[in-house]
Design a protein around this motif. Structure first.
Motif: not given
Length: 732
Positions: A301-312
């Motif tokens: 979940s943390k990795n997915e959150l980090n990916y979403c932040l990077e994508l944003n």
């Protein structure tokens, strides 16, 4: 003789149990005996088994009095209100100790018994939190197998992950040297068919002690087929029994890996010789597996959150480029390389009517035009995803290996406006544990011969080459395409209504997240408090010689406190974003002094020193300002506390229309390679993991400083860290 597919085999009603177990079934309302395993005569003094039907256990004091007198039996109605709510006890029967398990399933209450086995080799640690400091999938599952080996210790232990189609793959393994390795091998869906996977979700621990022994029949008055889904000693499927024999093992034990209420995989253990594991050890293995599954879910979940932040962040940069142009097609062309890379594609085609612009590795323009015509005629979804496009349509569209996988986003169908991402053919091969080709055999089940899929007789590596596929488009790739879609909608004036709809949806999601934060803080706070009070009461009731039990209960209390602290921080993060603020001129000296004194008591060492110099007034919100200084000063004291002479220095200075506070420590510093994730939620530096914390505090500070019109920055090296807080200067 009829034919039965693997997924049709009624494995939940085998009509028998394994020989290590003993079973009695009673009616949930009348408590009269309804069925039992034939072997109960081995431990209970029963003359005529048929005389049991319709009677209560209390009618046979010579046989069942010790059961009737047990606490668990006298509380049956209270203990068995919910299905599969299992309760455990230990009882003595003729000087032998047995595990006694009680649960309800349907209209019956099941009483299961098995002999207690002492495991002299068991070695377990109370360091349950070890799983939560690992943020690597391979290391996590290897650590789980290493931990379980100290409890159950089979010849071969594997973590088996289910694929989307129900097949599986061994992703971790611990084995004896003489055992053949199955690491990396795939298994077909028929090895663990659908109904077996459903049972693994219901009954999460399953043992087959000896595949060479006969099953013990269940006796019922009217030959009723008893559902044994939740039974720990449920009899084996004849197909699975032969499967294990063919694989060269005599015993197996498995624990379900459940993530987000789905069967993610199994811990599968195999032994060459027959082996039975005590019930307590099986329960212990289940606890460790659940901890590992929770840890895996957490860091994913943390990795997915980090990916979403990077994508944003990447999409925000794209938005700046998009807004420079008045024409969407021009915006797409200028950013074509970035758009291609967002979903990790090999090539991109930008299509607008008859115009086609490409980037990267793509098919010819003529082939792309054929794909466009096919897509307009054959698809209806706004976003179309396919990794087997070459295999399915290669001959029809004369495709090359450059179009093995595609994603199509239709901007406007009427104008033939679309984006097409391409992936090349992936030279894929699958190593199967034996040839997965199905063969038919004859098996006897409940006295009836049936044609069923026969298990493989060889598990040697069988390699299958896969053609016509690209690498899988995963959820991140699709999210990236959706982000491009949203960007196009947001920057296109003609799609105002769509933008408004997306904004409304985003607002609704944010409101739901706020509601969720408050639920965590309030609704979950009460059961945590009850759990802590009960643990403390239990601790007070222990005798002086039960130090091991005291240690375990203290560990439970500590983890409850950690969870409560994290819930409080999540709520503070939500408030930092949405709470009403009132900017005013505030004096900081008293606040800083008080926070510093408390920080030294809570986080500091006896030698910790806090030097406070000038503290000029600032423009801020009173509550949020306290939260900023609280997090920064606490961190400074905490992370310098292990130094020989820990010191924290706090000083504010004027710089034009701003007030700058510098809070410096001589602590652990921030590694250069990790500075990019300083203010991301739930991210902690590797060198900080020995300190208590959850990685939310700096996210709160960052959010607050933005809200009050300020800024937070930092400087760091091996000698320590300085956080720099910039506030607006109060009006004169």
């Amino acid at each position: 003789m009829n034919f039965v597919e693997c997924h049709e085999e009624p494995i939940h009603i085998p009509g028998s149990i394994q020989s290590f177990g003993y079973l009695i079934g009673i009616d949930a309302e009348s408590h009269s005996i309804t069925f039992f395993s034939r072997n109960i005569v081995d431990i209970f003094k029963i003359g005529n088994l048929d005389a049991l039907f319709g009677r209560r256990l209390s009618d046979f004091p010579e046989s069942f009095q010790h059961i009737v007198d047990s606490d668990i039996y006298t509380s049956l109605n209270r203990f068995t209100r919910r299905e599969n709510e299992t309760y455990f006890d230990k009882i003595f029967i003729d000087q032998k100790e047995y595990h006694f398990s009680v649960f309800r399933s349907g209209s019956y209450i099941f009483l299961e018994f098995e002999e207690v086995l002492i495991n002299p080799d068991k070695r377990i640690s109370n360091k349950y939190d070890n799983f939560y400091v690992i943020d690597n999938e391979k290391e996590l599952w290897n650590h789980l197998l290493e931990t379980l080996s100290k409890v159950v210790n089979y010849d071969r232990m594997m973590v088996y992950k289910f694929m989307m189609d129900g097949s599986g793959k061994v992703i971790a393994e611990k084995k004896d040297e003489e055992m053949e390795s199955f690491l990396g091998l795939h298994y077909p869906e028929s090895d663990i068919p659908r109904q077996a996977r459903e049972l693994y979700l219901k009954k999460r621990k399953r043992i087959f002690s000896n595949v060479h022994t006969e099953m013990v029949p269940i006796v019922s008055k009217n030959n009723e087929k008893i559902d044994l889904s939740f039974s720990g000693s449920r009899g084996m499927s004849p197909v699975h029994q032969q499967y294990l024999k063919n694989s060269g093992v005599s015993s197996s034990f498995s624990v379900s890996i459940i993530i987000d209420n789905h069967l993610w995989g199994l811990v599968t253990c195999q032994n060459v010789e027959p082996k039975h594991v005590d019930l307590e050890d099986r329960v212990q293995a289940g606890i460790f597996t659940a901890l590992a599954a929770n840890a895996y879910s957490s860091f994913k979940s943390k990795n997915e959150l980090n990916y979403c932040l990077e994508l944003n962040e990447k999409v925000s940069q794209l938005k700046t480029k998009f807004l420079k142009h008045h024409n969407l097609f021009d915006s797409l062309i200028e950013s074509k390389n970035e758009i291609k890379n967002l979903p990790d594609a090999d090539g991109l085609a930008i299509v607008s009517d008859e115009n086609i612009i490409t980037d990267g590795v793509t098919p010819s323009l003529a082939t792309i035009n054929d794909i466009v015509n096919w897509a307009l005629e054959s698809t209806t979804d706004r976003i179309y995803v396919n990794r087997s496009f070459l295999k399915n349509h290669g001959e029809e569209l004369s495709l090359s290996e450059n179009a093995a996988g595609i994603i199509i986003y239709f901007i406007e169908r009427d104008k033939n406006e679309m984006l097409i991402w391409f992936r090349k053919e992936f030279d894929e091969h699958i190593n199967w544990a034996g040839n997965p080709e199905k063969k038919i055999g004859v098996f006897s089940q409940n006295g009836e011969d049936k044609h069923m899929v026969s298990p493989r007789t060889s598990f040697h590596i069988f390699t299958e080459n896969i053609k016509g596929y690209s690498r899988r488009w995963n959820s991140r790739n699709v999210s990236a395409v959706q982000a491009v879609r949203d960007l196009i909608l947001e920057t296109s004036h003609k799609n105002y209504n769509a933008i408004k709809r997306l904004n409304d949806e985003l607002k609704k999601v944010n409101e739901e997240l706020d509601s969720f934060s408050y639920t965590i803080s309030h609704d979950l706070g009460t059961p945590l408090t009850v759990m802590k009070l009960n643990a403390q009461m239990l601790l007070g009731q222990l005798t002086d010689d039960s130090e091991k039990s005291k240690t375990k209960i203290n560990t439970i209390i500590e983890e409850i406190d950690n969870m409560a602290e994290m819930m409080k921080d999540v709520l503070q993060l939500s408030r930092a974003k949405h709470s009403d603020i009132q900017l005013e001129s505030l004096t900081t000296s008293h606040t800083i002094q008080k926070i510093s004194e408390n920080a030294k008591l809570t986080y500091g060492s006896p030698k910790s020193k806090v030097v406070i110099r000038e503290c000029p007034d600032v423009m801020a919100d009173k509550t949020l300002l306290h939260q900023v200084f609280l997090n920064i000063i606490n961190n400074a004291v905490k992370y310098s506390s292990h130094k020989e002479l820990p010191i924290v220095e706090i000083e504010g200075t004027e710089d034009g229309q701003t007030i700058i506070y510098r809070i410096s420590d001589n602590g652990i510093g921030i590694p250069e390679e990790e500075k990019h994730k300083m203010f991301k939620i739930f991210n902690r530096m590797d060198n900080a993991k020995k300190f208590k914390g959850n990685g939310i505090g700096l996210s709160i500070v960052h959010r607050i400083m933005k809200r009050i019109g300020g800024n937070v920055d930092y400087e760091s090296n091996k000698e320590g860290t300085s956080f720099i807080l910039t506030f607006k200067k109060p009006y004169i």
